[in-house]
Enzyme design. Structure first.
Site, short mmCIF file in Angstrom:
data_model
loop_
_atom_site.label_atom_id
_atom_site.label_comp_id
_atom_site.label_asym_id
_atom_site.label_seq_id
_atom_site.Cartn_x
_atom_site.Cartn_y
_atom_site.Cartn_z
N CYS A 217 48.14 16.79 68.29
CA CYS A 217 47.24 15.88 67.59
C CYS A 217 46.42 15.02 68.55
O CYS A 217 45.53 15.53 69.22
CB CYS A 217 48.05 15.02 66.63
SG CYS A 217 47.10 14.36 65.28
N ARG B 199 40.78 12.88 55.71
CA ARG B 199 41.91 13.37 56.50
C ARG B 199 42.33 14.74 55.99
O ARG B 199 42.31 15.00 54.78
CB ARG B 199 43.10 12.41 56.38
CG ARG B 199 42.89 11.12 57.13
CD ARG B 199 44.19 10.32 57.20
NE ARG B 199 45.05 10.70 58.31
CZ ARG B 199 44.87 10.30 59.57
NH1 ARG B 199 43.87 9.51 59.89
NH2 ARG B 199 45.70 10.68 60.53
N HIS C 116 52.45 18.76 63.21
CA HIS C 116 53.64 17.93 63.31
C HIS C 116 54.72 18.65 62.51
O HIS C 116 54.57 19.80 62.16
CB HIS C 116 53.39 16.54 62.72
CG HIS C 116 52.26 15.81 63.34
ND1 HIS C 116 52.38 15.15 64.53
CD2 HIS C 116 50.98 15.63 62.94
CE1 HIS C 116 51.21 14.58 64.83
NE2 HIS C 116 50.35 14.86 63.89
#
Lengths: 246, 467
Positions: free
Chosen positions: A96, A130, A198
């Site tokens: 990320c 997002r 993640h």
């Protein structure tokens, strides 16, 4: 003789979002189960690093504020030496925010370009919304149809450049990946990996964890030989995601 | 006040929806409010404006349900009638449901005081509709990040809402949490800080992963000389001078009594209350302190404070004791983020006896879709009680992930068992629990709701919407 490897965790106090320390836990246990000693060192703001003593590097993601805090330190001190070491095959996993910092630049909403380290031939642009959710992707470098599962949560859109040296880590089957458009996820340059996943990424993708460990072993000892592990819950948890979301 | 026909329609439809929900044995508490708001968007603000003694609003990552219930227990002892979203539905529609339920069919609200537990991200819209007399902020930890993006944004949201409060509102803040305490720096109305002075608990060094050790005002790292848990402690920023505010209301001596709770003194300059809390867990001392701070500020009688908290029983899955038969113990403890989970794990490891563990992880919207926080929680601590663990079961949509987490925490892989179905997992682990053993059930939010349904059927738990 006990085999030992040294892992460097960069900015663990600043880049620690979304359970990414699970990646460190995973590498540590997978070494322990194979009688490999994994020594973990941490380096944050102001700390000096000698990459000659490092076999594997991990760098997570942080909030915008925390990434701003470390930007100067990384750009001026640890970053250039890290890039040099990865040129010589040092394995690296960046997730990320860490992944974005290692690209060419990050373009903000206002159009300002914040330069990155340029390890990956990739750039990132701030996005309106997002990209959040479970991801399933295929990783060609792990052979055949090996899948990667994880959870993404990012607003930046990353695009890979045209040079052949940086390639996508995986092809997205479900979810958004780098930018939600071209089905690419993450980046690979030599033994350095960047990803948006993640979850954390390594526990449920043991093949990727072992890829990093075998690259580190090969570079240090000349042999990438690595014992296989039963991976009982690793596979069950991986398959549960494939079953629910593909 | 004469309510408009539209408002009355919203109220009646909402009331019918509540009664249907309960009739079918479903505790869902959001829908009636949602429907009511569709019909009359001002239904909440109109009803809340009738509260004679105003509204106490409680927000923060952990402890908002418990703190609100403790405040309610004290206020009821003080003779006040309440409108309170007890079932923990803390988004705007759930809060509206509580007010619809409380109002008469003619649109009159008979209660004196509102006690509103509210999700952090809902503070801005809520405070537009309900002007709080008191706003309490307990703490900020990572929780359900996929809804908010990042913790900083959550703090900014609450801060933005605070700066828009009417000047007569009081904010009550946890001085020990630098993220919360920073909210008081710019507020021009009254600020009351609460915090723990006693160092009989905690560490000089940080032992757990904290949310942030950096000053919110200038970005430099904070220096701590005491940590309680997470980033809660005694801190200062040597760069800009920001430091833990001196609390107006504090806790001096604490004695922790394991499963039996704790006793401690709450003190202000003029007052001192001895509190006996039957609810275990150090974090509940913070919740009780916040509740006393509200009671002190609103001038509730000392007797009501003491009796209210003494009579307070843990409920709704906050280390809730379940009666499962002679000599067998069971506790139900919600887990939803690393810090809260670490405190639950700590309570479990303090128990020396044989125990069983059932951990139920889900990733529905109300749980947070992202379960990566499991890797930030300290399940490694369970390793030291591994020999006391008679069984280790995981369940829920993400039960396999939990089993994987336990494997990497160093627990014996052959001992871990996954039962996908929550109902079945609960029945079988309760059945397996023998005399002298303690069963700990650790669910995420929607697993807790499912667990409650099973436990109610088995006769081990009250219907949660009546609590």
């Amino acid at each position: 003789m006990v085999t030992s490897l040294r892992l460097l965790h960069l900015y663990p106090d600043l880049l620690n979002l979304y359970g990414d320390r699970g990646n460190i836990i995973t590498l540590k246990r997978r070494c322990q189960w194979r009688n490999i000693e994994l020594a973990i060192t941490e380096a944050s703001l102001g700390d000096k690093v000698d990459f000659a003593n490092i076999d594997l590097v991990f760098m997570g993601g942080g909030s915008d504020r925390e990434q701003t805090l470390l930007f100067q330190d990384f750009k001026e001190h640890k970053g250039p030496a890290l890039v040099e070491a990865t040129e010589e095959g040092l394995p690296l996993l960046s997730v990320c925010g860490g992944y974005q910092l290692l690209g060419q630049y990050y373009k903000t909403h206002d159009g300002d370009e914040m330069p990155g380290l340029g390890l990956f031939d990739a750039w990132t642009e701030a996005g309106e919304s997002r990209l959040i959710g479970n991801v399933i992707a295929q990783v060609p470098m792990l052979g055949g149809k090996t899948t990667l599962v994880g959870f993404e949560n990012h607003s930046g859109r990353t695009y890979l450049g045209s040079s052949q040296s940086t390639t996508a880590l995986a092809k997205v089957l479900r979810g958004h990946g780098n930018n939600g458009q071209d089905k690419s996820e993450g980046a690979v340059y030599k033994n350095a990996l960047g990803t948006y996943l993640h979850g954390p990424i390594l526990p449920k993708n043991p093949a990727l964890a072992d890829w990093l460990l075998s690259k580190a072993l090969e570079r240090r000892f000349g042999s990438s030989q690595i014992d296989s592990l039963p991976d009982c819950w690793e596979q069950k948890a991986h398959q549960a995601i494939i079953k629910r979301f593909s | 006040m004469f309510p408009s026909p539209r408002l009355l329609t919203a109220l009646w439809v909402g009331k019918v929806a509540i009664s249907i929900n309960r009739h079918i044995g479903h505790g869902g508490t959001s829908l009636p409010g949602m429907v009511g708001r569709k019909i009359a968007p001002q239904v909440l603000s109109t009803l809340a404006s009738q509260l004679k003694k105003g509204a106490i609003v409680v927000t923060g990552t952990n402890g908002k349900t418990t703190t609100s219930k403790m405040i309610a227990a004290i206020m009821e002892k003080g003779g006040l009638t309440l409108t309170h979203n007890r079932a923990g539905a803390n988004l705007i529609s759930g809060i509206t449901t509580a007010f619809i339920h409380s109002a008469s069919a003619g649109g009159q609200l008979k209660s004196d005081l509102g006690i509103i537990e509210v999700d952090e991200a809902t503070v801005p819209p809520l405070t537009k509709e309900v002007k709080p007399r008191v706003l309490v902020v307990t703490n900020f930890f990572r929780d359900q990040l996929d809804r908010f993006g990042e913790l900083d944004k959550t703090v900014d949201l609450v801060n933005g809402a605070i700066q828009k409060l009417p000047p007569q509102s009081t904010i009550i803040l946890n001085a020990d949490d630098p993220l919360v305490a920073s909210l008081g720096a710019k507020y021009t109305g009254r600020v009351i800080y609460y915090g723990i002075e006693s160092r009989s608990y905690g560490n000089r060094e940080m032992t757990q992963s904290a949310e942030t050790r950096f000053c919110r005002l200038c970005g430099h790292s904070l220096d701590y000389d005491w940590y309680f848990f997470g980033q809660l402690g005694h801190y200062r920023c040597h760069h800009c001078g920001f430091q833990r505010p001196r609390p107006h209301i504090t806790i001096g001596d604490i004695s922790l009594k394991g499963e039996d709770g704790s006793s401690f003194y709450v003190e202000t300059q003029e007052n001192r209350w001895l509190i006996n809390l039957s609810t275990p867990g150090f974090y509940n001392i913070y919740n009780a302190l916040a509740a006393v701070a509200v009671a002190w500020h609103t001038k509730v009688a000392d007797q009501a404070i003491r009796l209210g908290l003494e009579g307070y029983k843990t409920n709704f899955g906050r280390m809730e004791r379940l009666e499962i038969g002679e000599g067998r113990k069971a506790f139900l403890a919600l887990i939803k983020n690393p810090t809260g989970c670490d405190e639950v794990i700590r309570t479990i490891t303090q128990n020396e006896g044989p125990k069983r563990l059932l951990i139920m992880i889900q990733d529905n919207a109300a749980d947070g879709r992202d379960i990566s926080w499991l890797w930030d929680a300290d399940f490694e601590s369970l390793e030291k009680v591994a020999s006391q663990l008679q069984s280790l079961t995981t369940s829920g949509l993400r039960g396999e992930d939990m089993a994987l987490r336990l494997t990497y925490a160093g627990l014996p892989v052959q001992q871990i068992e996954h039962k996908a179905n929550i109902d079945e997992a609960i029945r079988s682990t309760i059945k397996a629990t023998k005399t002298g053993e303690t069963l700990y059930i650790l669910p995420t939010y929607t697993a807790l709701l499912a667990a409650k349904t099973t436990l109610t059927r088995l006769g081990y738990s009250s219907k949660y919407w009546e609590e």
